[in-house]
Write an enzyme that holds these catalytic residues in place. Sequence first.
Site, PDB file in Angstrom:
ATOM      1  N   GLU A   1       0.850  -1.192   0.000  1.00  0.00           N
ATOM      2  CA  GLU A   1       0.000   0.000   0.000  1.00  0.00           C
ATOM      3  C   GLU A   1       0.879   1.232   0.000  1.00  0.00           C
ATOM      4  O   GLU A   1       1.953   1.236   0.606  1.00  0.00           O
ATOM      5  CB  GLU A   1      -0.864   0.040   1.270  1.00  0.00           C
TER       6      GLU A   1
ATOM      7  N   ILE B   1       0.194   6.619   3.455  1.00  0.00           N
ATOM      8  CA  ILE B   1      -0.573   7.865   3.516  1.00  0.00           C
ATOM      9  C   ILE B   1      -0.072   8.638   4.740  1.00  0.00           C
ATOM     10  O   ILE B   1      -0.240   8.180   5.871  1.00  0.00           O
ATOM     11  CB  ILE B   1      -2.090   7.586   3.655  1.00  0.00           C
TER      12      ILE B   1
ATOM     13  N   LYS C   1      -3.756   0.961  18.750  1.00  0.00           N
ATOM     14  CA  LYS C   1      -4.529   2.069  19.304  1.00  0.00           C
ATOM     15  C   LYS C   1      -4.271   2.225  20.794  1.00  0.00           C
ATOM     16  O   LYS C   1      -4.153   1.223  21.517  1.00  0.00           O
ATOM     17  CB  LYS C   1      -6.016   1.807  19.058  1.00  0.00           C
TER      18      LYS C   1
ATOM     19  N   GLU D   1     -12.427   0.062   8.809  1.00  0.00           N
ATOM     20  CA  GLU D   1     -11.387   1.027   9.141  1.00  0.00           C
ATOM     21  C   GLU D   1     -10.962   1.798   7.897  1.00  0.00           C
ATOM     22  O   GLU D   1     -10.787   1.204   6.823  1.00  0.00           O
ATOM     23  CB  GLU D   1     -10.182   0.318   9.758  1.00  0.00           C
TER      24      GLU D   1
ATOM     25  N   GLU E   1      -9.287  -1.867   6.183  1.00  0.00           N
ATOM     26  CA  GLU E   1      -9.628  -3.270   6.435  1.00  0.00           C
ATOM     27  C   GLU E   1     -10.949  -3.325   7.171  1.00  0.00           C
ATOM     28  O   GLU E   1     -11.454  -2.303   7.639  1.00  0.00           O
ATOM     29  CB  GLU E   1      -8.544  -3.950   7.292  1.00  0.00           C
TER      30      GLU E   1
ATOM     31  N   ASN F   1     -12.807  -5.356  10.387  1.00  0.00           N
ATOM     32  CA  ASN F   1     -12.683  -6.274  11.509  1.00  0.00           C
ATOM     33  C   ASN F   1     -14.046  -6.906  11.753  1.00  0.00           C
ATOM     34  O   ASN F   1     -15.021  -6.206  12.030  1.00  0.00           O
ATOM     35  CB  ASN F   1     -12.178  -5.542  12.749  1.00  0.00           C
TER      36      ASN F   1
ATOM     37  N   ARG G   1     -15.699  -8.506  13.986  1.00  0.00           N
ATOM     38  CA  ARG G   1     -15.858  -8.879  15.397  1.00  0.00           C
ATOM     39  C   ARG G   1     -16.170  -7.623  16.191  1.00  0.00           C
ATOM     40  O   ARG G   1     -16.154  -6.528  15.648  1.00  0.00           O
ATOM     41  CB  ARG G   1     -14.537  -9.465  15.901  1.00  0.00           C
TER      42      ARG G   1
ATOM     43  N   VAL H   1     -12.141  -3.602  20.615  1.00  0.00           N
ATOM     44  CA  VAL H   1     -11.750  -3.130  21.937  1.00  0.00           C
ATOM     45  C   VAL H   1     -12.478  -1.825  22.285  1.00  0.00           C
ATOM     46  O   VAL H   1     -13.020  -1.667  23.381  1.00  0.00           O
ATOM     47  CB  VAL H   1     -10.214  -2.910  21.977  1.00  0.00           C
TER      48      VAL H   1
ATOM     49  N   ARG I   1      -6.757   3.274  26.898  1.00  0.00           N
ATOM     50  CA  ARG I   1      -6.377   1.883  27.213  1.00  0.00           C
ATOM     51  C   ARG I   1      -5.317   1.928  28.312  1.00  0.00           C
ATOM     52  O   ARG I   1      -4.231   2.460  28.112  1.00  0.00           O
ATOM     53  CB  ARG I   1      -5.812   1.189  25.971  1.00  0.00           C
TER      54      ARG I   1
HETATM   55  P1  ADP Z   1      -9.104  -3.201  17.867  1.00  0.00           P
HETATM   56  O1  ADP Z   1      -9.257  -2.464  16.595  1.00  0.00           O
HETATM   57  O2  ADP Z   1     -10.335  -3.813  18.422  1.00  0.00           O
HETATM   58  O3  ADP Z   1      -8.254  -2.498  18.837  1.00  0.00           O
HETATM   59  P2  ADP Z   1      -6.854  -4.771  17.263  1.00  0.00           P
HETATM   60  O4  ADP Z   1      -6.573  -4.893  15.806  1.00  0.00           O
HETATM   61  O5  ADP Z   1      -5.996  -3.894  18.092  1.00  0.00           O
HETATM   62  O6  ADP Z   1      -8.353  -4.440  17.376  1.00  0.00           O
HETATM   63  O7  ADP Z   1      -6.857  -6.206  17.884  1.00  0.00           O
HETATM   64  C1  ADP Z   1      -7.498  -6.509  19.087  1.00  0.00           C
HETATM   65  C2  ADP Z   1      -6.809  -7.682  19.691  1.00  0.00           C
HETATM   66  O8  ADP Z   1      -6.753  -8.736  18.768  1.00  0.00           O
HETATM   67  C3  ADP Z   1      -5.391  -7.386  20.106  1.00  0.00           C
HETATM   68  O9  ADP Z   1      -5.151  -8.086  21.295  1.00  0.00           O
HETATM   69  C4  ADP Z   1      -4.591  -7.947  18.940  1.00  0.00           C
HETATM   70  O10 ADP Z   1      -3.310  -8.310  19.367  1.00  0.00           O
HETATM   71  C5  ADP Z   1      -5.421  -9.118  18.523  1.00  0.00           C
HETATM   72  N1  ADP Z   1      -5.336  -9.463  17.090  1.00  0.00           N
HETATM   73  C6  ADP Z   1      -5.947  -8.832  16.064  1.00  0.00           C
HETATM   74  N2  ADP Z   1      -5.699  -9.435  14.890  1.00  0.00           N
HETATM   75  C7  ADP Z   1      -4.915 -10.489  15.149  1.00  0.00           C
HETATM   76  C8  ADP Z   1      -4.300 -11.532  14.334  1.00  0.00           C
HETATM   77  N3  ADP Z   1      -4.453 -11.600  13.014  1.00  0.00           N
HETATM   78  N4  ADP Z   1      -3.560 -12.444  14.983  1.00  0.00           N
HETATM   79  C9  ADP Z   1      -3.395 -12.387  16.303  1.00  0.00           C
HETATM   80  N5  ADP Z   1      -3.942 -11.455  17.106  1.00  0.00           N
HETATM   81  C10 ADP Z   1      -4.687 -10.514  16.559  1.00  0.00           C
HETATM   82  P1  ADP Z   2      -4.054  -4.109  11.496  1.00  0.00           P
HETATM   83  O1  ADP Z   2      -4.761  -5.226  10.808  1.00  0.00           O
HETATM   84  O2  ADP Z   2      -2.786  -4.510  12.114  1.00  0.00           O
HETATM   85  O3  ADP Z   2      -4.977  -3.344  12.385  1.00  0.00           O
HETATM   86  P2  ADP Z   2      -4.325  -1.933   9.573  1.00  0.00           P
HETATM   87  O4  ADP Z   2      -4.248  -2.137   8.114  1.00  0.00           O
HETATM   88  O5  ADP Z   2      -5.669  -1.698  10.163  1.00  0.00           O
HETATM   89  O6  ADP Z   2      -3.601  -3.151  10.298  1.00  0.00           O
HETATM   90  O7  ADP Z   2      -3.367  -0.722   9.963  1.00  0.00           O
HETATM   91  C1  ADP Z   2      -3.044  -0.430  11.299  1.00  0.00           C
HETATM   92  C2  ADP Z   2      -2.527   0.997  11.389  1.00  0.00           C
HETATM   93  O8  ADP Z   2      -1.342   1.164  10.580  1.00  0.00           O
HETATM   94  C3  ADP Z   2      -3.480   2.061  10.874  1.00  0.00           C
HETATM   95  O9  ADP Z   2      -4.403   2.471  11.872  1.00  0.00           O
HETATM   96  C4  ADP Z   2      -2.522   3.177  10.483  1.00  0.00           C
HETATM   97  O10 ADP Z   2      -2.090   3.913  11.598  1.00  0.00           O
HETATM   98  C5  ADP Z   2      -1.340   2.420   9.935  1.00  0.00           C
HETATM   99  N1  ADP Z   2      -1.477   2.237   8.472  1.00  0.00           N
HETATM  100  C6  ADP Z   2      -1.992   1.159   7.847  1.00  0.00           C
HETATM  101  N2  ADP Z   2      -1.967   1.316   6.509  1.00  0.00           N
HETATM  102  C7  ADP Z   2      -1.448   2.517   6.254  1.00  0.00           C
HETATM  103  C8  ADP Z   2      -1.138   3.268   5.064  1.00  0.00           C
HETATM  104  N3  ADP Z   2      -1.373   2.776   3.859  1.00  0.00           N
HETATM  105  N4  ADP Z   2      -0.579   4.494   5.213  1.00  0.00           N
HETATM  106  C9  ADP Z   2      -0.310   5.001   6.431  1.00  0.00           C
HETATM  107  N5  ADP Z   2      -0.565   4.340   7.583  1.00  0.00           N
HETATM  108  C10 ADP Z   2      -1.128   3.118   7.519  1.00  0.00           C
HETATM  109 MG    MG Z   3      -6.721  -2.402  11.806  1.00  0.00          MG
END
Ligand code: ADP
Ligand code: ADP
Ligand code: MG
Length: 452
Positions: A201, A204, A237, A275, A289, A291, A293, A296, A339
């Site tokens: 990606e 940004i 977060k 998101e 993406e 989620n 479910r 948090v 948190r």
């Molecule tokens: P939220 O957006 O609800 O804060 P997070 O992406 O931070 O969600 O994930 C919430 C919890 O799920 C965290 O404890 C994170 O470590 C866990 N988690 C999320 N995705 C995965 C994954 N693909 N594999 C393992 N743990 C994950």
């Molecule tokens: P996860 O599955 O681990 O939650 P995300 O794709 O939701 O991964 O991205 C997690 C965080 O990483 C975003 O909230 C943002 O802060 C950063 N991020 C992800 N993609 C980008 C992007 N293309 N450019 C800038 N920041 C990004």
């Molecule tokens: Mg995410």
Amino acid sequence: MAMGNLLIANRGEIAVRIVRAARELGIRTTQVYSQADADSLAVKLADGSVEIGPPAAAKSYLNIEAILSAARETGADAVHPGYGFLAENADFADAVESAGLTFVGPRGATIRLLGDKVAAREAAAKAGVPTVPGSPGRIDDPAAAHELAKGIGFPVLIKATAGGGGRGIRVANDQAEFDRLAPQASAEAKSAFGDGGIYIEKLIEKARHIEIQILGDGERAVHFFERECSLQRRRQKVWEEAPAVTLPGDIRRKLCAAAVSLARSVNYRGAGTLEFLYDDATKEFYFLEMNTRIQVEHPVTEFITGVDLVREMIRIAQGEPLRLRQEDIHLNGHAIECRINAEDPANGFMPAPGAIEALMVPGGPGVRFDTLLYPGCTVPPFYDSLLGKLIVWDDSRESALRRLAGALEELEISGLKTTKSLHQALAVDEDVRAANFHTRFLEQWLERNPLS
Ligand code: ADP
Ligand code: ADP
Ligand code: MG
């Protein structure tokens, strides 16, 4: 299909949250637990409990066989996966349903479609939702990605298609860095997520993280407005709010409509979050993406809409149609969540598990503390470091910030190091008070403001 006995396949504060919601719906709960969690609050509060294995998550909270056999043993007729662990594992959702139990979440096929981040990007694009410019599909041969990255323009992010929780993301600032990191990223994704698929990606810069909460019953879908989660550390977060105060009204309407349209396009069932990144300067937004479910940070949405999302997702799983029409869902006031982690902010946020000696929980109107803590409990070192979420609501952001500062002052957790001091500093920071931030803000702020 009213549930009689709901098994909670999770731990920590979200397990406690689910016990409470089920109780209010007249549903019994069965809490599964690892050997490290025998004395946990969720075990104490649930109607029944079953040990499912040793502390390591791979042997307990990720052990599908152990969880299903606990369900059989206790006569549970439904499973709530919470967040993390197996919550977005499509095979788990399928296994639960094949065992004749109700899964509190989307169908396995929906999780498979939307939990894979590349497939979700495609589904979003098909529903007319803009995505971050990047590779058209997944990349299995990192060498072949060389030209692709050049075409997108540096810096780029290399992401794992199966990633989550801020893990499996790398920044490549130029071609040489990309060529070095891409194979590493793929190998790491393979070992961390069991899937070596990656995608690219465009990075940004200075964007805000804005996400839309939705609920669907398989036919209809409604949104509950947005949350802003721009204050992050290592892409995780730390502080979340609802609504996003700087978001223009027309953009809010577009994001909410895009979220509902994507949910409808897959006949989404359950609670979900879409998101996005939003760029203040260009007013562009990009789907990141979905989620599939409960998240948090769901309580900030509960505060501004007055809807209990966990109760609603259980009702939907029981086969009830959505009780809310879009026009019944209103946004009221402002909510902020901090948190509180067992980490030492003065020492690189090193995890700090241990025994809780004393606990003072804040109260008063518009204050909520969702936690796994009780005085005398022990926080085990095996899981993530979230101790609790302090959530406040008030009629404006400014008064919510004042209420937050007071509640943080009241909160006392002794026996281990926590991130409370970080939140206290943020609550009075001028930029935070002005909502003048983006997803890299907190890391830059931490460089300027070392915590003691
Ligand atoms: P939220 O957006 O609800 O804060 P997070 O992406 O931070 O969600 O994930 C919430 C919890 O799920 C965290 O404890 C994170 O470590 C866990 N988690 C999320 N995705 C995965 C994954 N693909 N594999 C393992 N743990 C994950
Ligand atoms: P996860 O599955 O681990 O939650 P995300 O794709 O939701 O991964 O991205 C997690 C965080 O990483 C975003 O909230 C943002 O802060 C950063 N991020 C992800 N993609 C980008 C992007 N293309 N450019 C800038 N920041 C990004
Ligand atoms: Mg995410």
